[in-house]
Design an enzyme around this catalytic site. Structure first.
Site, PDB file in Angstrom:
ATOM      1  CG  PHE A 141      -1.870   1.136   1.208  1.00  0.00           C
ATOM      2  CD1 PHE A 141      -3.051   1.293   0.603  1.00  0.00           C
ATOM      3  CD2 PHE A 141      -1.452   2.514   1.655  1.00  0.00           C
ATOM      4  CE1 PHE A 141      -3.966   2.229   0.436  1.00  0.00           C
ATOM      5  CE2 PHE A 141      -2.327   3.516   1.697  1.00  0.00           C
ATOM      6  CZ  PHE A 141      -3.385   3.614   1.130  1.00  0.00           C
ATOM      7  CG  ASP A 226       5.889   4.051   1.583  1.00  0.00           C
ATOM      8  OD1 ASP A 226       5.695   4.583   2.675  1.00  0.00           O
ATOM      9  OD2 ASP A 226       4.916   3.935   0.850  1.00  0.00           O
ATOM     10  CE  LYS A 255      -0.176   7.332   6.425  1.00  0.00           C
ATOM     11  NZ  LYS A 255      -1.473   7.674   6.023  1.00  0.00           N
TER      12      LYS A 255
END
Length: 401
Positions: A141, A226, A255
């Site tokens: 994801f 990531d 984030k």
């Protein structure tokens, strides 16, 4: 209808149904707790998918944002501003890298990484134009843009959004043999999550990240990590790659970098990699804006103390010990994760992940399901041990039925 019901009905009527939120309407929040419009308090065990690592309304971050709001919030990159150089310098130092390319969202960081790897492949490695390949892992994801879903294996993310962007090879996560077999002279990068979050907090086999590092060096391929969810303290280290002593060629961050205050993301790498860009080839109106830089600088300062990483490690050990006690007793099949991050596979006969999340919501604990009967637990790193234990007791009660 109650205030909650009215708010949910209005949202359902006037917003696209691209999310299926739990039926709670948050009005205020502080630390690890959120309060809804009816005045009910909930323990946040999701932390905005790690965007709220430092808790809701963290005073240091709010004060940094407020001070910057009084000065200047946006200039665009058409001009320099007085927070930009410090942000890039401090973030590069935190990562042990040289250069930073700031964006806003995690998906933008991934898109930027794809463009960067391709340009590096053509200008530095000498791959023929239009032939660059990037290897990714199944069940990944990395976002939901058109390019990113082109290398997703999740039918929900992909269905009805084609045609898809070419240039990606998908191999099983954790399988170095398959990765090696997929590499060709046109491979420019390997893009993976050090821990797969959306897939259920999947931790790769021991030695996998080190093996990826060795393989990419051997084949002159960029290793792109990531760390948008796994990075910045969540796993008990600043970066999840550190658990195997690995430094990739490129970190993707987001984030928590914005402290739950503003969206901030970044690609961090060497001058040899990010130096391939020329003016006009990539950019963002809001990327690296003064407000974002001010908040992110405070995040970096907080991480530099090591306090949050240590807290995630210590409370994470406690979390995983307590969750481990639930396995093998007919209620939990497996627990995975690192630090204050766990994927919990509930026995399917007890309910789907969504149903378990709803039952926990009724007991004032907020988590999020993922595929099947799996729930994810990722509280803010500032959560108190007593609050964490209380949340775990609510999970035990739900599993007891």
């Amino acid at each position: 209808m109650s205030t909650t019901e009215n708010a949910i009905a209005s949202a359902e009527a006037h917003s696209a149904h691209n999310y299926h939120p739990l039926p709670v309407v948050v009005a205020t929040a502080d630390g690890a707790w959120m309060t809804d419009v009816e005045g009910r308090r909930y323990l946040d065990m999701l932390a905005g998918y790690s965007a709220l690592n430092f808790g809701h309304g963290n005073r240091r971050l709010i004060d940094a944002a407020r001070a910057q709001l009084e000065r200047v919030t946006l200039t665009s990159r058409a001009f320099h501003h007085d927070r930009f150089a410090d942000f890039c310098t401090r973030l590069a130092e935190l990562c042990g890298m040289e250069m930073v390319l700031p964006m806003n969202t995690g998906a933008e960081a991934v898109e930027t990484a794809v463009k960067t790897a391709r340009k590096w492949g053509y200008r530095v490695k000498g791959v023929p134009d239009g032939m660059a390949k990037i290897i990714v892992a199944a069940d990944n994801f990395h976002g939901r843009t058109t390019t990113v879903i082109s290398f997703s294996t999740d039918p929900e993310a992909r269905a009805d959004f084609g045609p898809y962007t070419p240039g990606f090879e998908i191999v099983p996560y954790g399988d170095l043999t398959a990765m090696r077999a997929a590499m060709t002279e046109n491979t420019v990068a390997v893009l993976i999550e050090p821990i797969q979050g959306e897939a259920g907090v999947l931790v790769p086999p021991p030695g996998y990240l080190a093996g990826v590092r060795d393989l990419t060096r051997e084949r002159d391929v960029l290793f792109i990590a990531d760390e948008i969810q796994s990075g910045l303290g969540r796993t008990g280290k600043t970066f999840a790659c550190e658990h195997e002593g690995v430094v990739p060629d490129m970190y993707l961050l987001g984030k928590a970098l914005g402290g739950g205050v503003v969206p901030v993301s970044a690609v961090v790498s060497s001058a040899a990699v990010l130096g391939v860009y020329r003016p006009g080839e990539h950019g963002s109106t809001f990327g690296g804006n003064p407000l974002a830089c001010a908040v992110a600088l405070e995040v970096i300062a907080m991480l530099n103390t090591g306090e949050y990483q240590q807290r995630a490690a210590e409370l994470g050990d406690h979390l995983h010990h307590e969750l481990g006690l639930l396995t093998g007793g007919g209620s939990v099949q497996a627990v995975r994760g690192r630090g204050l991050w766990a994927g919990v596979d509930i026995e399917p006969e007890l309910g789907t992940g969504r149903e378990i999340s709803e039952k926990l919501m009724e007991r004032r604990v907020l988590v999020k399901d993922t595929h099947g009967s799996t729930i994810r637990i990722a509280p803010p790193l500032v959560i108190g041990k007593e609050d964490l234990d209380w949340g775990l007791e609510q999970l035990r009660e739900v599993l007891r039925g």
